[in-house]
Design a protein around this motif. Sequence first.
Motif, PDB file in Angstrom:
ATOM      1  N   LEU A   1       0.851  -1.191   0.000  1.00 53.02           N
ATOM      2  CA  LEU A   1       0.000   0.000   0.000  1.00 53.02           C
ATOM      3  C   LEU A   1       0.880   1.232   0.000  1.00 53.02           C
ATOM      4  O   LEU A   1       1.915   1.260   0.670  1.00 53.02           O
ATOM      5  CB  LEU A   1      -0.916   0.016   1.222  1.00 53.02           C
ATOM      6  N   THR A   2       0.453   2.250  -0.723  1.00 51.90           N
ATOM      7  CA  THR A   2       1.186   3.507  -0.772  1.00 51.90           C
ATOM      8  C   THR A   2       0.337   4.597  -0.131  1.00 51.90           C
ATOM      9  O   THR A   2      -0.741   4.929  -0.630  1.00 51.90           O
ATOM     10  CB  THR A   2       1.518   3.894  -2.224  1.00 51.90           C
ATOM     11  N   ALA A   3       0.821   5.113   0.987  1.00 53.42           N
ATOM     12  CA  ALA A   3       0.108   6.170   1.712  1.00 53.42           C
ATOM     13  C   ALA A   3       0.717   7.522   1.354  1.00 53.42           C
ATOM     14  O   ALA A   3       1.919   7.624   1.098  1.00 53.42           O
ATOM     15  CB  ALA A   3       0.216   5.931   3.209  1.00 53.42           C
ATOM     16  N   HIS A   4      -0.128   8.528   1.340  1.00 50.28           N
ATOM     17  CA  HIS A   4       0.362   9.883   1.079  1.00 50.28           C
ATOM     18  C   HIS A   4      -0.383  10.854   1.983  1.00 50.28           C
ATOM     19  O   HIS A   4      -1.574  10.700   2.251  1.00 50.28           O
ATOM     20  CB  HIS A   4       0.202  10.265  -0.396  1.00 50.28           C
ATOM     21  N   ILE A   5       0.355  11.838   2.464  1.00 41.10           N
ATOM     22  CA  ILE A   5      -0.231  12.843   3.354  1.00 41.10           C
ATOM     23  C   ILE A   5      -1.047  13.813   2.505  1.00 41.10           C
ATOM     24  O   ILE A   5      -0.527  14.446   1.588  1.00 41.10           O
ATOM     25  CB  ILE A   5       0.861  13.583   4.143  1.00 41.10           C
ATOM     26  N   LYS A   6      -2.334  13.892   2.814  1.00 44.38           N
ATOM     27  CA  LYS A   6      -3.236  14.782   2.074  1.00 44.38           C
ATOM     28  C   LYS A   6      -3.307  16.157   2.719  1.00 44.38           C
ATOM     29  O   LYS A   6      -3.453  17.165   2.037  1.00 44.38           O
ATOM     30  CB  LYS A   6      -4.640  14.174   2.009  1.00 44.38           C
ATOM     31  N   GLU A   7      -3.224  16.180   4.048  1.00 45.76           N
ATOM     32  CA  GLU A   7      -3.363  17.443   4.772  1.00 45.76           C
ATOM     33  C   GLU A   7      -2.686  17.323   6.125  1.00 45.76           C
ATOM     34  O   GLU A   7      -2.691  16.259   6.742  1.00 45.76           O
ATOM     35  CB  GLU A   7      -4.847  17.757   4.972  1.00 45.76           C
ATOM     36  N   ALA A   8      -2.108  18.412   6.570  1.00 40.43           N
ATOM     37  CA  ALA A   8      -1.511  18.476   7.907  1.00 40.43           C
ATOM     38  C   ALA A   8      -2.017  19.753   8.564  1.00 40.43           C
ATOM     39  O   ALA A   8      -1.748  20.848   8.081  1.00 40.43           O
ATOM     40  CB  ALA A   8       0.003  18.477   7.819  1.00 40.43           C
ATOM     41  N   ALA A   9      -2.796  19.591   9.632  1.00 41.74           N
ATOM     42  CA  ALA A   9      -3.359  20.745  10.314  1.00 41.74           C
ATOM     43  C   ALA A   9      -3.670  20.390  11.759  1.00 41.74           C
ATOM     44  O   ALA A   9      -4.078  19.264  12.057  1.00 41.74           O
ATOM     45  CB  ALA A   9      -4.627  21.224   9.608  1.00 41.74           C
ATOM     46  N   ASP A  10      -3.482  21.342  12.638  1.00 48.30           N
ATOM     47  CA  ASP A  10      -3.849  21.190  14.048  1.00 48.30           C
ATOM     48  C   ASP A  10      -3.237  19.946  14.687  1.00 48.30           C
ATOM     49  O   ASP A  10      -3.877  19.248  15.462  1.00 48.30           O
ATOM     50  CB  ASP A  10      -5.371  21.164  14.218  1.00 48.30           C
ATOM     51  N   GLY A  11      -1.987  19.623  14.347  1.00 52.54           N
ATOM     52  CA  GLY A  11      -1.301  18.489  14.933  1.00 52.54           C
ATOM     53  C   GLY A  11      -1.800  17.147  14.464  1.00 52.54           C
ATOM     54  O   GLY A  11      -1.569  16.129  15.112  1.00 52.54           O
ATOM     55  N   CYS A  12      -2.488  17.116  13.328  1.00 53.59           N
ATOM     56  CA  CYS A  12      -3.054  15.865  12.817  1.00 53.59           C
ATOM     57  C   CYS A  12      -2.764  15.755  11.318  1.00 53.59           C
ATOM     58  O   CYS A  12      -2.902  16.728  10.585  1.00 53.59           O
ATOM     59  CB  CYS A  12      -4.553  15.855  13.069  1.00 53.59           C
ATOM     60  N   LEU A  13      -2.353  14.558  10.904  1.00 50.56           N
ATOM     61  CA  LEU A  13      -2.116  14.290   9.491  1.00 50.56           C
ATOM     62  C   LEU A  13      -3.284  13.482   8.936  1.00 50.56           C
ATOM     63  O   LEU A  13      -3.687  12.486   9.530  1.00 50.56           O
ATOM     64  CB  LEU A  13      -0.842  13.469   9.317  1.00 50.56           C
ATOM     65  N   THR A  14      -3.817  13.914   7.819  1.00 50.61           N
ATOM     66  CA  THR A  14      -4.834  13.141   7.116  1.00 50.61           C
ATOM     67  C   THR A  14      -4.129  12.442   5.963  1.00 50.61           C
ATOM     68  O   THR A  14      -3.432  13.081   5.178  1.00 50.61           O
ATOM     69  CB  THR A  14      -5.967  14.046   6.593  1.00 50.61           C
ATOM     70  N   VAL A  15      -4.300  11.126   5.909  1.00 53.54           N
ATOM     71  CA  VAL A  15      -3.540  10.298   4.980  1.00 53.54           C
ATOM     72  C   VAL A  15      -4.480   9.556   4.045  1.00 53.54           C
ATOM     73  O   VAL A  15      -5.482   8.985   4.482  1.00 53.54           O
ATOM     74  CB  VAL A  15      -2.691   9.290   5.784  1.00 53.54           C
ATOM     75  N   GLY A  16      -4.147   9.555   2.767  1.00 48.30           N
ATOM     76  CA  GLY A  16      -4.885   8.787   1.778  1.00 48.30           C
ATOM     77  C   GLY A  16      -4.068   7.580   1.350  1.00 48.30           C
ATOM     78  O   GLY A  16      -2.862   7.515   1.591  1.00 48.30           O
TER      79      GLY A  16
END
Length: 60
Positions: free
Chosen positions: A3-18
């Motif tokens: 699986l290949t994960a990529h960081i979609k957003e980084a805000a408020d100390g949290c990473l959203t990963v797709g």
Amino acid sequence: MQLTAHIKEAADGCLTVGVIEFPLLAVQAKNVSEIPAAVSESAAVLTGRPVSDFDVSVRY
């Protein structure tokens, strides 16, 4: 399964990963080191396969 994960957003100390192989799967992690486990666990729930079946690489 690779699986290949990529960081979609980084805000408020949290990473959203797709995940490229599962476009509708999105997970959250507090730091980069948590991403592989978070993605593996979510993919296991989604597919019914064991967590150990997934090898996650993080693309920056």
